[in-house]
Design a protein around this motif. Structure first.
Motif, PDB file in Angstrom:
ATOM      1  N   ARG A 215       0.989  -1.131  -0.121  1.00  0.00           N
ATOM      2  CA  ARG A 215      -0.025  -0.042   0.067  1.00  0.00           C
ATOM      3  C   ARG A 215       0.803   1.109  -0.014  1.00  0.00           C
ATOM      4  O   ARG A 215       1.756   1.318   0.767  1.00  0.00           O
ATOM      5  N   GLY A 216       0.544   2.387  -0.824  1.00  0.00           N
ATOM      6  CA  GLY A 216       1.408   3.393  -0.945  1.00  0.00           C
ATOM      7  C   GLY A 216       2.435   3.290  -1.914  1.00  0.00           C
ATOM      8  O   GLY A 216       3.346   4.225  -2.110  1.00  0.00           O
ATOM      9  N   SER A 217       2.569   1.984  -2.476  1.00  0.00           N
ATOM     10  CA  SER A 217       3.767   1.872  -3.471  1.00  0.00           C
ATOM     11  C   SER A 217       3.401   2.676  -4.851  1.00  0.00           C
ATOM     12  O   SER A 217       2.376   2.999  -5.074  1.00  0.00           O
ATOM     13  N   ALA A 218       4.508   3.065  -5.556  1.00  0.00           N
ATOM     14  CA  ALA A 218       4.206   3.774  -6.698  1.00  0.00           C
ATOM     15  C   ALA A 218       3.385   2.752  -7.838  1.00  0.00           C
ATOM     16  O   ALA A 218       2.513   3.529  -8.372  1.00  0.00           O
ATOM     17  N   GLU A 219       3.830   1.623  -7.631  1.00  0.00           N
ATOM     18  CA  GLU A 219       3.030   0.783  -8.622  1.00  0.00           C
ATOM     19  C   GLU A 219       1.624   0.431  -7.987  1.00  0.00           C
ATOM     20  O   GLU A 219       0.713   0.476  -8.881  1.00  0.00           O
ATOM     21  N   ARG A 220       1.431   0.576  -7.056  1.00  0.00           N
ATOM     22  CA  ARG A 220       0.042   0.499  -6.374  1.00  0.00           C
ATOM     23  C   ARG A 220      -0.734   1.599  -6.839  1.00  0.00           C
ATOM     24  O   ARG A 220      -1.989   1.575  -7.243  1.00  0.00           O
ATOM     25  N   LYS A 221      -0.172   2.919  -6.930  1.00  0.00           N
ATOM     26  CA  LYS A 221      -0.689   4.133  -7.118  1.00  0.00           C
ATOM     27  C   LYS A 221      -1.357   4.047  -8.639  1.00  0.00           C
ATOM     28  O   LYS A 221      -2.232   4.708  -9.072  1.00  0.00           O
ATOM     29  N   ILE A 222      -0.233   3.450  -9.398  1.00  0.00           N
ATOM     30  CA  ILE A 222      -0.547   3.439 -10.960  1.00  0.00           C
ATOM     31  C   ILE A 222      -1.717   2.305 -10.904  1.00  0.00           C
ATOM     32  O   ILE A 222      -2.662   2.774 -11.895  1.00  0.00           O
ATOM     33  N   ALA A 223      -1.830   1.417 -10.531  1.00  0.00           N
ATOM     34  CA  ALA A 223      -2.848   0.474 -10.402  1.00  0.00           C
ATOM     35  C   ALA A 223      -4.330   0.901 -10.225  1.00  0.00           C
ATOM     36  O   ALA A 223      -5.273   0.989 -10.701  1.00  0.00           O
TER      37      ALA A 223
END
Ligand SMILES: [Zn+2]
Length: 309
Positions: free
Chosen positions: A285-293
């Motif tokens: 949670r909070g990772s750049a990848e999570r934000k993109i998804a």
């Protein structure tokens, strides 16, 4: 009403995986228990009383315990609301849970002939006696209505279809009990409530989004889609293995040919990733990848998430 419970959202091994010290697994084991996830399986029901599992993960016992919808009815000595299991492939994380359903309650296994051949070739599955546990072959592009243990219709229509994928990993280099020709090792499913017409798509493994698949998924109220890896070479880059996502029959979430990009603009009501490997940084949670998804409209569900269509 079509009810869907995500029993588990993780790929093989789960989160954390027993022998893994990657960033996600360490976090899940220590400070972030909310990251823990069992291996991919969902339960669907049209009436709220009778449920069908889509795949039976090795974590099935724990998943049933955590889902009150799947508990025996009060007052009955032996009972289960689970009326059947629909298998989309023969991988360990899709079939091993069948062995945890060996205590004599009646249900039906629905699977393609190639996957049924794998079960038949492995005598350990004989523990599920044919008397209680029927095995029904299903075919691509032939919709069927799974039945309840008393033979009554379930109110659910299931349409299996072929998706680009691979045979089970443990069969690599060996002889496939169902023969090496033809498809059927990896199925996608459309699951529709016959009363309301509401439907969802389930694709826990998919190697490529073809134009045909895009046309099929366009406008769907709900899609549960293969989210195994964020990028194709993720396991190699992290030093966790020597397989690419493609080598395992799984599309990546990211990239031009990835699931996020390919399923953009298709007017899909809800998009959930499923079968997410513990190496995938989008789990954090909070990772750049999570934000993109999430920015692209995708959800990464926690175990137990229920959706009603
Ligand atoms: Zn890990």
């Amino acid at each position: 009403m079509l009810r869907v419970v995500v029993l588990g959202a993780a790929a093989g091994g789960g989160v954390p995986q027993w022998n893994c010290g990657c960033t996600v697994c360490r976090a899940a084991r220590d400070d972030h228990p909310e990251l823990r996830s069992t291996q991919a399986s969902v339960a669907v029901s049209a009436d709220g009383d009778h449920w069908f599992l889509i795949n039976a993960s090795p974590d099935l016992r724990q998943q049933v315990l955590a889902a009150p919808q799947l508990h025996p009815k009060a007052g009955l000595l032996r009972h289960s609301p689970i009326a059947g299991v629909i298998l989309t492939n023969g991988e360990i994380d899709a079939v091993a849970g069948l062995l945890s359903m060996r205590e004599g309650s009646p249900f039906t296994i629905y699977a393609h002939a190639k996957v049924l051949a794998i079960l038949k070739a492995n005598s350990i599955f004989n523990v599920l006696s044919e008397k209680n546990v029927r095995r029904e072959p299903i075919e691509m592009d032939r919709p069927f209505e799974p039945t309840l243990p008393d033979g009554a219709p379930s109110g659910i229509e299931v349409e299996p279809f072929t998706v680009p994928g691979k045979a089970a990993w443990y069969l690599e280099g060996g002889v496939h009990p169902g023969g090496s020709d033809g498809q059927g090792d990896t199925l996608g499913l459309r699951i529709r409530d016959k009363a309301t017409g509401k439907y969802l798509y389930f694709l826990a493994a998919c190697a490529e989004v073809t134009d045909e698949l895009k046309t099929r998924l366009a406008g769907a109220p709900l899609v549960l889609f293969d989210g195994t890896v964020w990028r194709d070479d993720e396991l190699i880059a992290a030093g966790l293995g020597n397989k690419t996502g493609q080598g395992m029959g799984h599309i990546a979430m990211s990239g031009e040919r990835g699931a996020i990009e390919q399923l953009t603009g298709l007017d899909i009501g809800q998009k959930l990733f499923l079968h997410i490997n513990n190496s995938n940084p989008a789990l954090l949670r909070g990772s750049a990848e999570r934000k993109i998804a999430e920015g692209a409209g995708w959800q990464i569900p926690s175990d137990g998430t229920e959706i009603v269509l």
